[in-house]
Write a protein that holds these residues in place. Structure first.
Motif, PDB file in Angstrom:
ATOM      1  N   ASN A   1       3.022 -33.165  12.172  1.00  0.00           N
ATOM      2  CA  ASN A   1       2.234 -33.539  10.719  1.00  0.00           C
ATOM      3  C   ASN A   1       1.683 -34.572  11.034  1.00  0.00           C
TER       4      ASN A   1
ATOM      5  N   GLU B   1       5.995 -31.116  -0.032  1.00  0.00           N
ATOM      6  CA  GLU B   1       7.302 -30.449  -0.184  1.00  0.00           C
ATOM      7  C   GLU B   1       8.342 -31.225   0.354  1.00  0.00           C
TER       8      GLU B   1
ATOM      9  N   TYR C   1      13.639 -34.970   8.797  1.00  0.00           N
ATOM     10  CA  TYR C   1      12.670 -33.726   8.572  1.00  0.00           C
ATOM     11  C   TYR C   1      12.115 -33.237   9.921  1.00  0.00           C
TER      12      TYR C   1
ATOM     13  N   LEU D   1      11.881 -29.612  11.580  1.00  0.00           N
ATOM     14  CA  LEU D   1      10.622 -28.886  11.980  1.00  0.00           C
ATOM     15  C   LEU D   1      10.769 -28.625  13.601  1.00  0.00           C
TER      16      LEU D   1
ATOM     17  N   TYR E   1       0.594 -30.165   2.469  1.00  0.00           N
ATOM     18  CA  TYR E   1       1.527 -29.651   1.537  1.00  0.00           C
ATOM     19  C   TYR E   1       2.834 -29.602   2.260  1.00  0.00           C
ATOM     20  N   GLN E   2       2.952 -29.868   3.502  1.00  0.00           N
ATOM     21  CA  GLN E   2       4.235 -29.875   4.166  1.00  0.00           C
ATOM     22  C   GLN E   2       4.947 -31.309   3.706  1.00  0.00           C
TER      23      GLN E   2
ATOM     24  N   ARG F   1      10.107 -25.562  -4.257  1.00  0.00           N
ATOM     25  CA  ARG F   1       9.952 -25.149  -3.051  1.00  0.00           C
ATOM     26  C   ARG F   1       8.931 -23.805  -3.316  1.00  0.00           C
TER      27      ARG F   1
ATOM     28  N   ASP G   1      -0.682 -29.744   6.465  1.00  0.00           N
ATOM     29  CA  ASP G   1       0.026 -31.027   6.790  1.00  0.00           C
ATOM     30  C   ASP G   1       0.355 -31.635   5.338  1.00  0.00           C
TER      31      ASP G   1
ATOM     32  N   ARG H   1       5.147 -23.197  -2.379  1.00  0.00           N
ATOM     33  CA  ARG H   1       4.549 -22.401  -1.088  1.00  0.00           C
ATOM     34  C   ARG H   1       3.774 -21.270  -1.670  1.00  0.00           C
TER      35      ARG H   1
END
Lengths: 223, 223
Positions: free
Chosen positions: B146, A84, B89, B93, A80-81, A201, A78, A205
């Motif tokens: 998230n 990003e 976003y 997703l 890192y999403q 990105r 979560d 990732r």
DNA sequence: ATCGAAAATATTGTTTACAATTAACAATAA
DNA sequence: TTATTGTTAATTGTAAACAATATTTTCGAT
């Protein structure tokens, strides 16, 4: 322990102890114990708890107590999403803005070049070290100019640091990050925003992929 | 005033009073005054202040006091930019996820159909009314899955509500929103994610344009 | 020996009291 | 009249005491 307010001092102290892992996930934080240990009363401790709770670094259960928040792969993903999304959006905004101000980002990057890897045991130095690298990303988001998003990212940043402290405290990795950061900034300065975004990105990732394998696998990088 | 903890009750009370505008921007919040008024001691008031400060609904200056946070066009634009980013976003997703769960979003939308416009003066009803519409957007973000972003969006949401309470409390506007929300959900359900995203973007930006003119122009929609 | 209940203990929630700092006000001088 | 400074009052920051709840321990019965 008398900088600004006792509450602030307690807050920053506890935050650093949690991020560095000295206070472990799930651990109970006794108000009385902390109060005597830090030589303050319980009032400031409780106020600091409320802030840390909002930052999700601790979890409080009424009449049960306050505990250091748990870590998990789900939470890590979560984070890192979110990261990003925020950083890519930051670059998108930089692309659209007329006068982008990148001196702060550049300054943050400069501070990471030839940064000596701290000796084992010196937690405070480790924190400063990891924060220096983290700061590049923070300044990038800050440069986008959205104060709300910036404040949110600071909290996210602290959690990211916590996971990095647990799993990614390795010389080679930060060295590699430094190279990537330079590349990203260069692409932005050259006006190659989409390339910068794509590179960022990939940077994020690949790091996530690496961390994930460590988190699932044996824990040999925790000290 | 004894639901869970006194602190929580105070917190929710103050939050609603700020959002509804009963506590005005810049207004000083006296600990002693609130304590006697709410028939509690200053401890819980201070704890609630720390949370509200983190939510940016109040600003505290050491030894000076706590004040309701200011509103500004810049802040408003930051909020809506953040909102646009987060919701777009979220749709992105949903597009990528295999099993999207939209029942909560649908439920939130259903609760806004034929919702009676509250009578003037009933602040609590006004809050519930605006929250119902706001909830559609919240559930949309929540559906993305998230947790970090969702929590952030909740805080954003409260601030958005505050501005809406000040400038956008008009029957026709919410009616129009309801139509747009239906359209957005239909597009998502039909798998037309990009169209949904674009429609949402327009929905948000047209609203911002409208609000901006009101905020710059004469203030006739504040009651 | 194990399980359960009741007392004892420990911990959090809240209030009250005190200390430190800041803001307001009045008096005096320019 | 205005500016400045000393004093008073008000307010926040912190600590300590009290109340309520949760946890642990102890003791007895099965």
């Amino acid at each position: 322990m008398e900088v600004l307010s006792v509450t602030t001092a307690v807050l920053e102290y506890l935050r650093d102890r949690i991020i560095s892992g000295e206070l472990k996930a799930g651990q109970r934080l006794s108000e009385a114990e902390l109060a005597t240990s830090l030589e303050v009363s319980r009032g400031p401790i409780r106020e600091a708890f409320r802030v840390l709770e909002k930052e999700q670094l601790v979890v409080s259960f009424p009449r049960r107590g306050t505990f250091v928040s748990e870590v998990s792969v789900e939470d890590f993903l979560d984070l890192y999403q979110a990261r990003e999304m925020l950083e890519c959006y930051a670059i998108e905004l930089l692309k659209e803005s007329e006068k982008r101000e990148l001196s702060e980002v550049e300054g943050a990057l400069d501070k990471t070049v030839d940064l000596p890897f701290p000796p084992p045991g010196d937690t405070e130095a480790k924190l400063k070290y990891l924060r220096a690298f983290s700061n590049f990303h923070f300044k990038l988001v800050e440069a986008a100019g959205n104060k709300r998003v910036t404040k949110f990212y600071r909290d996210i940043s602290n959690h990211l640091l916590r996971y990095q402290f647990m799993y990614a405290y390795i010389p080679g990795l930060t060295k590699n990050s430094q190279k990537d950061h330079t590349q990203i900034l260069n692409l932005i300065k050259a006006g190659e925003y989409d390339k910068a975004k794509e590179f960022l990105r990939v940077h994020i990732r690949s790091f996530v992929k690496l961390m994930k394998s460590w988190m699932f696998g044996p824990r040999e990088n925790q000290g």
